[in-house]
Design an enzyme around this catalytic site. Structure first.
Site, mmCIF file in Angstrom:
data_model
loop_
_atom_site.group_PDB
_atom_site.id
_atom_site.type_symbol
_atom_site.label_atom_id
_atom_site.label_comp_id
_atom_site.label_asym_id
_atom_site.label_seq_id
_atom_site.Cartn_x
_atom_site.Cartn_y
_atom_site.Cartn_z
ATOM 1 N N SER A 205 -66.978 20.742 40.025
ATOM 2 C CA SER A 205 -67.598 19.588 41.100
ATOM 3 C C SER A 205 -66.574 19.062 41.289
ATOM 4 C CB SER A 205 -68.363 19.094 39.840
ATOM 5 O OG SER A 205 -69.115 19.575 38.890
ATOM 6 N N SER B 297 -78.036 20.118 36.387
ATOM 7 C CA SER B 297 -79.083 19.207 35.757
ATOM 8 C C SER B 297 -80.391 19.654 35.365
ATOM 9 C CB SER B 297 -79.438 17.604 37.205
ATOM 10 O OG SER B 297 -79.924 18.614 38.467
ATOM 11 N N ASN B 298 -81.634 19.135 34.714
ATOM 12 C CA ASN B 298 -82.109 19.274 34.285
ATOM 13 C C ASN B 298 -83.117 19.747 35.256
ATOM 14 O OD1 ASN B 298 -81.042 19.057 32.113
ATOM 15 N ND2 ASN B 298 -82.772 17.926 31.032
ATOM 16 N N GLU B 299 -83.528 18.456 36.537
ATOM 17 C CA GLU B 299 -84.529 19.038 38.214
ATOM 18 C C GLU B 299 -83.201 20.551 38.388
ATOM 19 O OE1 GLU B 299 -82.458 15.984 37.251
ATOM 20 O OE2 GLU B 299 -83.877 14.706 37.204
ATOM 21 N N GLN C 286 -62.639 22.280 33.634
ATOM 22 C CA GLN C 286 -63.655 22.743 34.443
ATOM 23 C C GLN C 286 -63.367 22.019 35.515
ATOM 24 O OE1 GLN C 286 -67.432 22.409 33.557
ATOM 25 N NE2 GLN C 286 -67.926 24.282 34.200
ATOM 26 N N GLY C 287 -62.801 22.940 36.367
ATOM 27 C CA GLY C 287 -62.315 22.297 38.289
ATOM 28 C C GLY C 287 -63.693 23.041 38.735
ATOM 29 N N GLU D 183 -72.172 28.478 29.962
ATOM 30 C CA GLU D 183 -72.449 26.620 29.595
ATOM 31 C C GLU D 183 -74.063 26.435 29.301
ATOM 32 O OE1 GLU D 183 -71.082 24.494 32.862
ATOM 33 O OE2 GLU D 183 -71.582 22.640 31.714
#
Ligand SMILES: Cc1cc2nc3c(=O)[nH]c(=O)nc-3n(C[C@H](O)[C@H](O)[C@H](O)COP(=O)(O)OP(=O)(O)OC[C@H]3O[C@@H](n4cnc5c(N)ncnc54)[C@H](O)[C@@H]3O)c2cc1C
Length: 383
Positions: A129, A368-370, A126-127, A244
């Protein structure tokens, strides 16, 4: 909600149980049980056995190897697989790029890639980020400039999980630098053996190698490797990220680890504080499982439900809480990660701290969870 299985569904569960406990080699299932790192070959062997029996990609359209199962059956399949310590089909293939190609790819791309993706003949990376484009994915800077029948790709991706095994990478690239951020992004499928692709390992704190940087220098990619339309990949990426998130809510695996933790706890189970902590985790996992079933049942046309963010958030919190419980149960032995297999300490105590530390990642990857909290606030609670 009806919690007892019908006779037909119970029969289906028994079939799955029988399959997973007899057809996938014991040494692979032992490695999953003991939380050892799987080799590429073990992942491939296991997924091919599943695929041979039509059990690798049930979430895909039937035409491409999917199964027309109810949400409940898909859940049972997943549960039984995890109970039997069978490695889940590689997420990059089965839940990420496969469904995107099936939904948005041309017929040519579908024929070329879907069978090989289901069978893990191609290992996808997976490209998405980049160093300055994680949560703010639309800031990505890797460019693809059209030159005749090819795109020329330049830039850098980061945190590419298991990229050292990757045959192909599904990549987000900027094709229109003038457009509003989200409107100038395309998705390209890139053969990782192409000249100009370089995978560089990122060394983890424990010396392990799980993630990588991937660099692109003047990589030439045929135009037919574009997924869907040029500059429209933001929609495809959102679709993929929703899937995802559902995939990284590991209810079955966390339940399994908690069940193992109860066995390992032994006499500590008589301690009311330990017993209460385990009971609370079991209840929360049950609540999450019921939520997961509701979310799957309400995902229309293969599109992920916005509540996938709740699953990701809560699922990873519980996963981390259970790894923390295991460290506490191990006590001082949890620090003996350097002790070898000839040590008198049980393996699970020695492995508990590295596993706990490794799963700190779960609240970061997959969004992220935030950021999941922001999505929940905006799209579910309307705040
Ligand atoms: C182990 C691991 C494996 C990964 N594998 C892959 C992979 O295979 N392929 C791939 O493409 N990517 C992968 N990723 C990347 C992952 O998706 C990103 O790390 C993630 O999206 C967070 O981005 P960032 O690291 O740039 O952090 P940043 O976006 O820089 O965030 C830094 C901090 O700020 C917080 N923050 C940022 N924006 C907001 C906001 N709007 N509101 C509140 N808080 C905010 C974040 O939550 C975080 O705590 C992986 C990451 C990890 C850790």
């Amino acid at each position: 909600m009806q919690l007892a299985l019908s006779a037909e569904d119970a029969e289906f569960r028994d079939e799955m149980r029988e399959f997973f406990t007899t057809k996938v080699p014991q040494e692979i299932r032992d490695a999953v049980r003991d939380q050892r790192e799987l080799t590429k070959d073990q992942f491939v062997t296991s997924m091919r056995i599943l695929n041979e029996h039509g059990l690798a990609v049930p979430n895909w359209p039937v035409e491409w190897g999917g199964r027309d199962w109810s949400a409940l059956r898909r859940h049972i399949w997943h549960e039984e697989m995890q109970r039997a310590f069978v490695p889940a089909p590689l997420a990059f293939n089965a839940t990420m790029i496969g469904p995107v190609i099936a939904q948005f790819g041309s017929q040519e791309l579908k024929e070329r890639f879907l069978p090989a993706t289901a069978n893990l003949d191609i290992w996808w990376s997976q490209g998405f980020s980049e160093p300055d484009a994680g949560s703010d994915l639309a800031s990505l800077r890797t460019t693809a400039v059209r030159d005749g029948d090819e795109y020329v790709v330049n830039g850098q991706k980061t945190w590419t999980t298991l990229g050292q095994y990757g045959d192909w990478i599904f990549n987000l690239v900027r094709t229109d630098p003038e457009a509003k951020k989200q409107a100038g992004i395309s998705m390209l499928l890139i053969d990782m053996t192409s000249p100009g692709v370089e995978v560089r390992p990122i060394e983890l704190i424990d010396g392990g190698h799980e993630v990588n940087e991937v660099w692109f220098s003047d990589v030439r990619v045929p135009v037919e490797n574009l997924v869907g339309e040029e500059n429209r990949a933001w929609d495809y990426a959102k679709f993929l990220l929703g899937n995802e998130r559902v995939g990284v809510a590991p209810v079955g695996a966390t339940k399994r680890l908690l069940a193992q933790a109860k066995q390992w706890a032994g006499p500590l189970l008589d301690d009311p504080l330990v017993a209460a902590r385990i009971a609370e985790l079991e209840n929360e996992l049950l609540a999450l499982e019921l939520t997961a079933l509701r979310v799957v049942a309400h995902s229309a046309d293969g599109k992920p439900h916005p509540a996938s963010s709740v699953l990701k958030l809560k699922g990873t919190e519980l996963q981390q809480a259970v790894t923390e419980l295991v460290v506490d149960l191990a006590g001082p032995a949890s620090l003996a990660s350097g002790a070898g297999d000839d040590s008198d300490l049980p393996w699970w105590t020695r492995r508990s701290t590295p596993i706990y530390l490794n799963f700190r990642k779960a609240s970061i990857y997959g969004g992220s969870n935030e950021v999941q909290r922001q999505i929940i606030a905006r799209t579910i609670l309307g705040l």
